[in-house]
Design a protein around this motif. Structure first.
Motif, PDB file in Angstrom:
ATOM      1  N   GLY A   1       1.108 -26.090 -35.672  1.00 43.37           N
ATOM      2  CA  GLY A   1       2.450 -26.161 -35.427  1.00 43.37           C
ATOM      3  C   GLY A   1       3.068 -25.209 -34.212  1.00 43.37           C
ATOM      4  N   LEU A   2       2.152 -24.402 -33.586  1.00 43.20           N
ATOM      5  CA  LEU A   2       2.196 -23.661 -32.364  1.00 43.20           C
ATOM      6  C   LEU A   2       1.904 -24.351 -31.290  1.00 43.20           C
ATOM      7  N   ALA A   3       2.899 -24.215 -30.214  1.00 49.41           N
ATOM      8  CA  ALA A   3       2.611 -24.567 -28.790  1.00 49.41           C
ATOM      9  C   ALA A   3       2.029 -23.503 -28.076  1.00 49.41           C
ATOM     10  N   VAL A   4       2.565 -22.245 -28.016  1.00 52.76           N
ATOM     11  CA  VAL A   4       2.466 -21.109 -27.639  1.00 52.76           C
ATOM     12  C   VAL A   4       2.304 -19.735 -28.326  1.00 52.76           C
ATOM     13  N   SER A   5       1.246 -18.972 -27.931  1.00 52.50           N
ATOM     14  CA  SER A   5       1.165 -17.790 -28.723  1.00 52.50           C
ATOM     15  C   SER A   5       0.693 -16.778 -27.822  1.00 52.50           C
ATOM     16  N   LEU A   6       1.670 -15.452 -27.666  1.00 57.64           N
ATOM     17  CA  LEU A   6       1.103 -14.390 -26.801  1.00 57.64           C
ATOM     18  C   LEU A   6       1.197 -13.329 -27.908  1.00 57.64           C
ATOM     19  N   ARG A   7      -0.033 -12.467 -27.795  1.00 57.51           N
ATOM     20  CA  ARG A   7      -0.158 -11.492 -28.464  1.00 57.51           C
ATOM     21  C   ARG A   7      -0.657 -10.475 -27.611  1.00 57.51           C
ATOM     22  N   ALA A   8       0.063  -9.214 -27.724  1.00 55.22           N
ATOM     23  CA  ALA A   8       0.001  -7.931 -27.080  1.00 55.22           C
ATOM     24  C   ALA A   8      -0.471  -8.036 -25.547  1.00 55.22           C
ATOM     25  N   VAL A   9       0.411  -8.943 -24.912  1.00 55.43           N
ATOM     26  CA  VAL A   9       0.082  -9.385 -23.632  1.00 55.43           C
ATOM     27  C   VAL A   9       0.745  -8.425 -22.663  1.00 55.43           C
ATOM     28  N   THR A  10       0.061  -7.764 -21.919  1.00 56.85           N
ATOM     29  CA  THR A  10       0.520  -7.008 -20.590  1.00 56.85           C
ATOM     30  C   THR A  10       0.281  -7.538 -19.351  1.00 56.85           C
ATOM     31  N   LYS A  11       0.909  -7.209 -18.277  1.00 56.90           N
ATOM     32  CA  LYS A  11       0.689  -7.545 -16.818  1.00 56.90           C
ATOM     33  C   LYS A  11       0.821  -6.313 -16.018  1.00 56.90           C
TER      34      LYS A  11
ATOM     35  N   ASP B   1       4.811 -10.071 -27.553  1.00 51.36           N
ATOM     36  CA  ASP B   1       4.200 -10.946 -28.530  1.00 51.36           C
ATOM     37  C   ASP B   1       5.319 -12.238 -28.756  1.00 51.36           C
ATOM     38  N   LEU B   2       4.895 -13.234 -28.640  1.00 51.57           N
ATOM     39  CA  LEU B   2       5.659 -14.420 -28.772  1.00 51.57           C
ATOM     40  C   LEU B   2       4.914 -15.716 -29.254  1.00 51.57           C
ATOM     41  N   ASP B   3       5.805 -16.330 -30.246  1.00 55.06           N
ATOM     42  CA  ASP B   3       5.326 -17.532 -30.709  1.00 55.06           C
ATOM     43  C   ASP B   3       6.163 -18.823 -30.490  1.00 55.06           C
ATOM     44  N   VAL B   4       5.859 -19.829 -29.843  1.00 61.04           N
ATOM     45  CA  VAL B   4       6.850 -20.941 -29.650  1.00 61.04           C
ATOM     46  C   VAL B   4       6.158 -22.191 -30.481  1.00 61.04           C
ATOM     47  N   THR B   5       6.891 -22.872 -31.306  1.00 60.73           N
ATOM     48  CA  THR B   5       6.323 -23.839 -32.026  1.00 60.73           C
ATOM     49  C   THR B   5       6.506 -25.052 -31.214  1.00 60.73           C
ATOM     50  N   LYS B   6       5.715 -26.199 -31.739  1.00 59.05           N
ATOM     51  CA  LYS B   6       5.674 -27.470 -30.880  1.00 59.05           C
ATOM     52  C   LYS B   6       7.139 -28.129 -31.063  1.00 59.05           C
ATOM     53  N   GLY B   7       7.771 -28.512 -30.103  1.00 54.52           N
ATOM     54  CA  GLY B   7       8.985 -29.262 -30.089  1.00 54.52           C
ATOM     55  C   GLY B   7      10.460 -28.141 -29.992  1.00 54.52           C
TER      56      GLY B   7
ATOM     57  N   SER C   1      -3.933  -7.331 -20.139  1.00 51.99           N
ATOM     58  CA  SER C   1      -4.635  -7.322 -21.571  1.00 51.99           C
ATOM     59  C   SER C   1      -3.975  -8.283 -22.389  1.00 51.99           C
ATOM     60  N   GLY C   2      -4.432  -8.437 -23.570  1.00 53.71           N
ATOM     61  CA  GLY C   2      -3.778  -9.240 -24.499  1.00 53.71           C
ATOM     62  C   GLY C   2      -4.277 -10.711 -24.547  1.00 53.71           C
ATOM     63  N   THR C   3      -3.849 -11.716 -25.306  1.00 54.16           N
ATOM     64  CA  THR C   3      -4.284 -13.039 -25.284  1.00 54.16           C
ATOM     65  C   THR C   3      -3.131 -14.037 -25.091  1.00 54.16           C
ATOM     66  N   VAL C   4      -3.299 -15.343 -24.433  1.00 48.53           N
ATOM     67  CA  VAL C   4      -2.381 -16.184 -24.256  1.00 48.53           C
ATOM     68  C   VAL C   4      -2.960 -17.389 -24.631  1.00 48.53           C
ATOM     69  N   GLY C   5      -2.504 -18.069 -25.804  1.00 47.30           N
ATOM     70  CA  GLY C   5      -3.087 -19.108 -26.376  1.00 47.30           C
ATOM     71  C   GLY C   5      -1.803 -20.343 -26.102  1.00 47.30           C
TER      72      GLY C   5
END
Length: 258
Positions: A3-13, A26-32, A60-64
């Protein structure tokens, strides 16, 4: 991750000049879902969008980003609409929209059908042979939106696309974007500086702090669909705008001019 479209975990730039633009985020966005990122200039909203698009890599962190099966190729599952239309002035609207398909070497018949469909979706079918110099600012942005839609992306990323437009054109494009979102079932992440625009468009407004950008509030906009002028002039809309403004206010404290 269902159900997730995007997931950011502990992301830095952190940029090469040492400026920390983001995070940790940290951010989750669900599909639709239609989500707006709202915050002061320089807070990393556009940076976050570019990380999601894969145009930059996080420090650092992960972008899904979760694609349709078989749609991971060539970035086709992501459409990006920039703040400026960035159209090629020497060629027609049709060829500007065709560009992503041309780069992907799509078959001519398929490309023609997709371009026609995308132009119809944004209300520009009769302007296919026009050139950018012949278009208004709002029409140019519609071309940019058609170009993002032509690959049938799952995820639509929009970086302040209507910021330079007059208010009436902006309202009209807001309405058209909501109609496209409802009809096409895309996931939309929309960057804006406007409290009013974020509340009108979004199912959820994500408020970010000043740099380095972090999420300070998430406000769900539980308004009936479809939205229209009745919502824009309603007591509920005014209440949501007040709530989002109050959540945003601390992000501006300490900034120059505040």
């Amino acid at each position: 991750m269902a159900g997730l479209a995007v997931s950011l975990r502990a992301v830095t730039k952190v940029y090469d000049n040492g400026v920390m633009a983001l995070g940790p985020l940290d951010l989750d966005v669900t599909k639709g879902e239609f989500v707006s990122l709202l915050g002061p200039s320089g807070c990393g909203k556009s940076t976050a969008l570019r990380l999601i698009a894969g145009l930059n890599a996080p420090t650092s962190g992960t972008v899904g980003v979760f694609h349709r099966p078989g749609e991971e190729r060539a970035g086709h599952s992501i459409g990006f609409v920039f703040q400026e239309p960035t159209l090629m002035p020497w060629t027609s609207v049709r060829e500007n929209v065709r560009l992503p398909l041309k780069l992907a070497r799509a078959a001519a018949a398929e490309a023609n059908a997709r371009v026609s469909e995308a132009l119809t979706q944004v209300g520009l079918a009769e302007f296919a042979d026009a050139y950018p110099r012949e278009l208004s600012g709002g029409m140019k942005m519609r071309v940019s939106l058609a170009r993002a839609l032509v690959t049938d992306p799952d995820l639509l990323l929009m970086d302040e696309p209507f910021a330079a437009l007059d208010e009436i054109t902006r309202f009209r494009l807001n309405n058209d974007l909501l109609s496209l979102w409802r009809n096409l079932h895309k996931t939309v992440i929309f960057v804006t500086h406007s409290v009013f625009e974020s509340v009108y468009l979004s199912q959820r407004v994500v408020v970010m702090s000043a740099r380095p950008g972090r999420i300070t509030a998430e406000i769900r906009i539980d308004a009936p669909e479809p939205r229209g002028e009745e919502f824009r002039t309603s007591v509920d809309y005014a209440g949501y705008c007040r709530e989002v403004s109050n959540a945003l206010a601390p992000s501006y404290s300490g900034l120059p001019g505040s």
